[in-house]
Design a protein around this motif. Structure first.
Motif, PDB file in Angstrom:
ATOM      1  N   VAL A 194      15.125 -90.421 -16.045  1.00 63.21           N
ATOM      2  CA  VAL A 194      16.150 -89.884 -16.227  1.00 63.21           C
ATOM      3  C   VAL A 194      16.609 -88.884 -15.201  1.00 63.21           C
ATOM      4  CG1 VAL A 194      18.402 -88.985 -17.646  1.00 63.21           C
ATOM      5  CG2 VAL A 194      16.807 -90.838 -18.483  1.00 63.21           C
ATOM      6  N   ILE A 195      17.277 -88.600 -14.442  1.00 58.09           N
ATOM      7  CA  ILE A 195      17.406 -87.577 -13.461  1.00 58.09           C
ATOM      8  C   ILE A 195      18.764 -86.961 -13.902  1.00 58.09           C
ATOM      9  CG2 ILE A 195      17.790 -86.875 -11.055  1.00 58.09           C
ATOM     10  CD1 ILE A 195      16.638 -89.431 -10.459  1.00 58.09           C
ATOM     11  N   ILE A 196      18.544 -85.454 -14.229  1.00 58.18           N
ATOM     12  CA  ILE A 196      19.645 -84.410 -14.532  1.00 58.18           C
ATOM     13  C   ILE A 196      19.893 -83.633 -13.416  1.00 58.18           C
ATOM     14  CG2 ILE A 196      20.601 -83.049 -16.201  1.00 58.18           C
ATOM     15  CD1 ILE A 196      18.673 -84.214 -18.185  1.00 58.18           C
ATOM     16  N   LEU A 197      21.121 -83.768 -12.931  1.00 55.68           N
ATOM     17  CA  LEU A 197      21.631 -82.971 -11.993  1.00 55.68           C
ATOM     18  C   LEU A 197      22.344 -81.806 -12.348  1.00 55.68           C
ATOM     19  CD1 LEU A 197      22.421 -84.997  -8.636  1.00 55.68           C
ATOM     20  CD2 LEU A 197      20.139 -84.244  -9.374  1.00 55.68           C
ATOM     21  N   TYR A 198      21.994 -80.464 -12.176  1.00 47.18           N
ATOM     22  CA  TYR A 198      22.675 -79.136 -12.337  1.00 47.18           C
ATOM     23  C   TYR A 198      23.332 -78.661 -11.122  1.00 47.18           C
ATOM     24  CZ  TYR A 198      19.814 -79.625 -16.583  1.00 47.18           C
ATOM     25  OH  TYR A 198      19.375 -80.246 -17.777  1.00 47.18           O
ATOM     26  N   ILE A 199      25.018 -78.784 -11.183  1.00 50.61           N
ATOM     27  CA  ILE A 199      25.425 -78.345 -10.012  1.00 50.61           C
ATOM     28  C   ILE A 199      26.357 -76.994 -10.295  1.00 50.61           C
ATOM     29  CG2 ILE A 199      27.065 -79.176  -8.200  1.00 50.61           C
ATOM     30  CD1 ILE A 199      26.411 -81.987  -8.797  1.00 50.61           C
ATOM     31  N   THR A 200      26.065 -76.241  -9.349  1.00 57.57           N
ATOM     32  CA  THR A 200      26.884 -74.992  -9.580  1.00 57.57           C
ATOM     33  C   THR A 200      27.898 -75.081  -8.128  1.00 57.57           C
ATOM     34  OG1 THR A 200      25.317 -73.684 -10.580  1.00 57.57           O
ATOM     35  CG2 THR A 200      27.117 -72.507  -9.640  1.00 57.57           C
ATOM     36  N   GLU A 201      29.238 -75.646  -8.363  1.00 56.95           N
ATOM     37  CA  GLU A 201      29.776 -75.791  -7.129  1.00 56.95           C
ATOM     38  C   GLU A 201      30.351 -74.677  -6.319  1.00 56.95           C
ATOM     39  OE1 GLU A 201      32.020 -79.868  -8.606  1.00 56.95           O
ATOM     40  OE2 GLU A 201      32.981 -77.987  -9.332  1.00 56.95           O
ATOM     41  N   GLY A 202      30.553 -73.431  -6.798  1.00 56.95           N
ATOM     42  CA  GLY A 202      30.748 -72.355  -6.202  1.00 56.95           C
ATOM     43  C   GLY A 202      32.291 -72.471  -5.573  1.00 56.95           C
ATOM     44  N   PRO A 203      32.996 -71.322  -4.979  1.00 59.39           N
ATOM     45  CA  PRO A 203      34.174 -71.045  -4.516  1.00 59.39           C
ATOM     46  C   PRO A 203      34.338 -72.104  -3.230  1.00 59.39           C
ATOM     47  CG  PRO A 203      33.036 -69.275  -3.979  1.00 59.39           C
ATOM     48  CD  PRO A 203      32.055 -70.151  -4.692  1.00 59.39           C
ATOM     49  N   PRO A 204      35.604 -72.773  -3.177  1.00 51.99           N
ATOM     50  CA  PRO A 204      35.759 -73.507  -2.076  1.00 51.99           C
ATOM     51  C   PRO A 204      36.193 -72.640  -0.740  1.00 51.99           C
ATOM     52  CG  PRO A 204      37.762 -73.595  -3.251  1.00 51.99           C
ATOM     53  CD  PRO A 204      36.642 -72.636  -3.901  1.00 51.99           C
ATOM     54  N   VAL A 205      35.710 -73.305   0.392  1.00 47.57           N
ATOM     55  CA  VAL A 205      36.152 -72.621   1.814  1.00 47.57           C
ATOM     56  C   VAL A 205      37.712 -73.131   1.969  1.00 47.57           C
ATOM     57  CG1 VAL A 205      35.958 -72.694   4.012  1.00 47.57           C
ATOM     58  CG2 VAL A 205      34.013 -72.540   2.554  1.00 47.57           C
ATOM     59  N   THR A 206      38.645 -72.269   2.139  1.00 50.15           N
ATOM     60  CA  THR A 206      39.726 -72.455   2.477  1.00 50.15           C
ATOM     61  C   THR A 206      40.257 -72.043   3.665  1.00 50.15           C
ATOM     62  OG1 THR A 206      40.489 -70.218   1.828  1.00 50.15           O
ATOM     63  CG2 THR A 206      40.641 -72.031   0.112  1.00 50.15           C
ATOM     64  N   ILE A 207      41.339 -72.959   4.386  1.00 44.94           N
ATOM     65  CA  ILE A 207      41.539 -72.691   5.715  1.00 44.94           C
ATOM     66  C   ILE A 207      42.413 -71.326   5.936  1.00 44.94           C
ATOM     67  CG2 ILE A 207      43.039 -73.899   7.595  1.00 44.94           C
ATOM     68  CD1 ILE A 207      42.605 -76.513   6.145  1.00 44.94           C
ATOM     69  N   LYS A 208      41.900 -70.514   6.772  1.00 44.29           N
ATOM     70  CA  LYS A 208      42.508 -69.319   6.986  1.00 44.29           C
ATOM     71  C   LYS A 208      43.500 -69.159   8.086  1.00 44.29           C
ATOM     72  CE  LYS A 208      41.138 -64.361   7.932  1.00 44.29           C
ATOM     73  NZ  LYS A 208      40.153 -63.466   8.516  1.00 44.29           N
ATOM     74  N   ASP A 209      43.133 -70.142   9.126  1.00 46.29           N
ATOM     75  CA  ASP A 209      43.945 -70.065  10.160  1.00 46.29           C
ATOM     76  C   ASP A 209      43.882 -71.443  11.109  1.00 46.29           C
ATOM     77  OD1 ASP A 209      45.996 -69.079  11.963  1.00 46.29           O
ATOM     78  OD2 ASP A 209      44.446 -68.036  13.227  1.00 46.29           O
ATOM     79  N   ILE A 210      44.865 -71.812  11.886  1.00 47.61           N
ATOM     80  CA  ILE A 210      45.111 -72.942  12.405  1.00 47.61           C
ATOM     81  C   ILE A 210      45.648 -72.667  13.969  1.00 47.61           C
ATOM     82  CG2 ILE A 210      45.580 -75.568  12.876  1.00 47.61           C
ATOM     83  CD1 ILE A 210      46.027 -75.754   9.745  1.00 47.61           C
ATOM     84  N   THR A 211      45.078 -72.891  14.955  1.00 51.83           N
ATOM     85  CA  THR A 211      45.471 -72.452  16.320  1.00 51.83           C
ATOM     86  C   THR A 211      45.478 -73.817  17.250  1.00 51.83           C
ATOM     87  OG1 THR A 211      43.467 -71.526  17.160  1.00 51.83           O
ATOM     88  CG2 THR A 211      45.002 -69.916  15.956  1.00 51.83           C
ATOM     89  N   PHE A 212      46.305 -73.940  17.913  1.00 53.32           N
ATOM     90  CA  PHE A 212      46.463 -74.807  19.059  1.00 53.32           C
ATOM     91  C   PHE A 212      46.565 -74.266  20.238  1.00 53.32           C
ATOM     92  CE2 PHE A 212      48.596 -76.537  15.238  1.00 53.32           C
ATOM     93  CZ  PHE A 212      48.073 -77.714  15.128  1.00 53.32           C
ATOM     94  N   GLU A 213      45.987 -75.155  21.291  1.00 54.38           N
ATOM     95  CA  GLU A 213      45.699 -74.537  22.514  1.00 54.38           C
ATOM     96  C   GLU A 213      46.038 -75.822  23.478  1.00 54.38           C
ATOM     97  OE1 GLU A 213      42.621 -73.185  26.056  1.00 54.38           O
ATOM     98  OE2 GLU A 213      41.973 -73.125  23.935  1.00 54.38           O
ATOM     99  N   ILE A 214      47.482 -75.623  23.994  1.00 52.72           N
ATOM    100  CA  ILE A 214      48.079 -76.728  24.786  1.00 52.72           C
ATOM    101  C   ILE A 214      47.871 -76.370  26.193  1.00 52.72           C
ATOM    102  CG2 ILE A 214      50.184 -78.254  25.152  1.00 52.72           C
ATOM    103  CD1 ILE A 214      49.046 -78.209  22.038  1.00 52.72           C
ATOM    104  N   ARG A 215      46.943 -77.084  26.924  1.00 53.87           N
ATOM    105  CA  ARG A 215      46.825 -76.702  28.309  1.00 53.87           C
ATOM    106  C   ARG A 215      47.697 -77.059  29.306  1.00 53.87           C
ATOM    107  NH1 ARG A 215      40.133 -77.896  27.708  1.00 53.87           N
ATOM    108  NH2 ARG A 215      39.832 -76.534  26.086  1.00 53.87           N
ATOM    109  N   ASP A 216      48.457 -78.048  29.194  1.00 57.30           N
ATOM    110  CA  ASP A 216      49.427 -78.437  30.138  1.00 57.30           C
ATOM    111  C   ASP A 216      50.740 -78.673  29.647  1.00 57.30           C
ATOM    112  OD1 ASP A 216      48.262 -80.559  28.994  1.00 57.30           O
ATOM    113  OD2 ASP A 216      47.532 -81.446  30.747  1.00 57.30           O
ATOM    114  N   GLY A 217      51.354 -77.971  28.746  1.00 59.19           N
ATOM    115  CA  GLY A 217      52.513 -78.493  28.215  1.00 59.19           C
ATOM    116  C   GLY A 217      53.296 -77.196  27.495  1.00 59.19           C
TER     117      GLY A 217
END
Length: 624
Positions: A129-152
């Motif tokens: 029997v395998i017992i996995l102990y998981i400490t998930e920790g805090p999630p990574v959240t999205i801080k910023d989303i940037t776009f770079e439109i090169r020809d429009g």
């Protein structure tokens, strides 16, 4: 002589004694290996027997589903409960390390980059029997989303992109959402005149800050229009018939979705063995994109033969003669003859596409049908005019008008007093259907909903006035590890006007029970009965089914199910407290014409007339 002998003796310690020692040592080691090897082999065999993984327990897994975690442990995951004959996999430290790394990668994809996982191995009898102990920790959240439109124009495009992507500031960063966002942008551009667009995404993850910064550079490329359209391979089907199904024109803004839609529409005509609609040199150049439509026609006149079998109707045989493109204009004439243990049918159908509008198909059908039901038989001669119209890719509508003469026989004396021998009916049928399923023969995803109303009125020349309505909903969920959860609910009622409830024509009433409804019952054996115990049907119906379909070996699948339902004498009578339930199991063997099906259903609360509370059902195709 003596000197020679003495000299010889002197040489023994310096040469031969060393060789002799080496030989004796090697022999001794070899003997020991021969003695130890069987013991080690036995010990290894015992270790193998004691190292089969029986169970994996998860402790601390909250944000990521346990089923997803177990799916990642492919090297050590024990077989599911329905594969009870299979042994668990052999445990090794290398396999454990590999599976743990896969679980870590899963958590990273779900946005948990600081997850910690440890394993405890517990030996029980001859298993592990395998017992996995998981400490998930805090999630990574999205801080910023940037776009770079090169020809429009950056602001305009950025606003559009933000509306269609599944990424938002403050949400957990998931790799799946990130990949879907890139796909959504490219698909949007390909449908907006920019099929040559390129996207280069970057993600900067700061684990200490639990944040992700997403940067999406987009290279639009040249604005593109549809070029010339060339149809190849058609011989008997006119170019105009094919071009009617094309959803774009030369000079219009290029859209890849219109290319796919055109291929589907042309294929739906039924005149071609294959249809390929392809852009020419899409990734090269900067001008309009030409479209090639390559078709391979079917023979204009063919004969189709279909054979089936079911426990209720026994052997089924249908022969159809088809004349495609008769009189031109994609018209079709079809003559069909069908026979089974329960029915006989002959029909002649003439189809006229694009009438009364380009999105509709009209059909006129003349047919005769004989049905042998458990408590009566009916011969039906009718003529029907039907219009089917596609409203969208999933939604369609139907309007039909039917004249029908029905002769009823085989009724018991008790049932004859409420029924005529011949009915002449004149009625409409209208309905809507919503279908997003992935397969017509064996769906695993999507939903199918339908609603139909059938008004029969004396002002239309009908001998009987009533309104009949049915509503049905089916849903299919593709679960992890390939099982499919399927559900169905059907409700119907018929409201007579100027008639006693019992005088509704028996062939218009609702019946239940059998291979496609409540499988603990025989065909049409659930519901009201006459004084002689024969099924007489009713004016209201409830049916429902829930199935879990899961793989066994290869193309062989298993099924467990719960069915419920009942038929009620009065209109709009839906007594959920009077439902009859059956449970059961079955097997399916997947074929190109649909699954071969064997089900066993057992009634939990049988009606008093039922003496055998179980049934076996053999057929082709899913129950729903």
């Amino acid at each position: 002589m003596n000197e020679f002998s003495a000299g010889f003796v002197k040489q023994i310690p310096t040469t031969s004694i060393v060789c002799l020692a080496i030989v004796l040592t090697a022999g001794t080691l070899w003997s020991l290996l021969l003695l130890i090897a069987p013991a080690r082999a036995q010990q290894s065999e015992e270790h193998t027997r004691q190292s089969l993984v029986r169970k994996i327990q998860l402790v601390g897994a909250k944000k990521v589903s346990k089923s997803k975690i177990l799916q990642q442990m492919s090297k050590l995951r024990p077989p599911p409960f329905w594969k009870f004959w299979q042994e668990g996999q052999e445990f090794t430290a290398e396999k454990l390390d590999s599976d743990l790394e896969q679980v870590r990668q899963l958590y990273h994809q779900e946005g948990y980059y600081r997850v910690k996982i440890s394993a405890e191995i517990v030996e029980e009898d001859e298993t592990v029997v395998i017992i996995l102990y998981i400490t998930e920790g805090p999630p990574v959240t999205i801080k910023d989303i940037t776009f770079e439109i090169r020809d429009g124009e950056a602001a305009e495009w950025e606003e559009r992109f933000r509306r269609i992507i599944p990424l938002q500031k403050g949400k957990i960063f998931r790799v799946k959402d990130y990949e879907q966002a890139k796909t959504a942008i490219l698909e949007y551009l390909a449908n907006s005149g920019y099929p040559r667009a390129k996207l280069f995404g970057r993600v900067l993850i700061r684990e200490k800050e639990n944040s992700a910064a997403i940067h999406l550079p987009v290279e639009l490329g040249p604005f593109t229009r549809f070029g010339k359209i060339q149809v190849m391979g058609n011989k008997n089907i006119s170019l105009s018939n094919i071009m009617r199904e094309v959803t774009f024109a030369e000079g219009e803004t290029f859209s890849m979705s219109k290319v796919f839609q055109t291929q589907s529409r042309i294929n739906g005509l039924g005149f071609f063995r294959s249809v390929v609609v392809s852009p020419v040199d899409l990734q090269e150049g900067s001008g309009p994109v030409d479209i090639h439509i390559l078709v391979q026609e079917r023979k204009p006149r063919t004969i189709e033969v279909g054979v089936g079998y079911g426990t209720e109707d026994q052997l089924r045989l249908r022969v159809s003669g088809i004349y495609r493109n008769i009189f031109g204009g994609s018209r079709e004439l079809r003559l069909s003859i069908g026979i089974s243990g329960l029915s006989e049918e002959e029909s002649l159908t003439f189809s006229q596409p694009y009438f009364p509008d380009p999105s509709s198909t009209s059909r006129w059908t003349l047919f005769r049908r004989l049905d042998e039901f458990p408590s009566f038989n009916v011969t039906n001669i009718s003529s029907e005019f039907r219009i089917d119209r596609g409203i969208s890719s999933a939604l369609s509508a139907t309007v039909a008008y039917r004249l029908e003469s029905s002769s009823i026989g085989g009724l018991s004396e008790a049932a004859q007093k409420d029924q005529e021998k011949v009915y002449f009916l004149s009625y409409f049928q209208t309905g809507l259907k919503w279908n997003t399923t992935d397969s017509p023969l064996d769906p695993t995803r999507g939903e199918l909903a339908s609603f139909f109303v059938e008004p029969s009125l004396k002002v239309l020349g009908s001998e009987v006035s009533y309104v009949k309505a049915t509503a049905e909903y089916k849903r299919y969920y593709h679960l992890l590890a390939r099982p499919v959860l399927a559900g169905r609910i059907l409700m119907g009622t018929i409201q007579p006007f100027g008639l006693n409830q019992r005088r509704v024509p028996i062939m218009k009433r609702f019946f239940s029970g059998g291979t496609l409804s409540v499988r603990g019952y025989d065909y049409q054996q659930l519901g009201p009965r006459s004084e002689n115990g024969e099924p007489i049907g009713g004016n209201s119906l409830i049916e429902g089914n829930v199935e879990l379909r899961f793989p066994l070996i290869g193309k062989l699948w298993g099924v467990t199910f719960l069915d419920f339902g009942n038929v009620f004498l009065s209109s709009m009578e839906f007594d959920f407290g009077s439902l009859s339930y059956s449970v059961g199991a079955g097997i399916r063997y997947k074929t190109i014409i649909g699954p071969l099906r064997l089900d066993f259903g057992y009634i939990l609360n049988p009606q008093k007339e039922i003496t055998t509370p179980y049934r076996f059902h053999l057929s082709i195709g899913q129950a729903f």
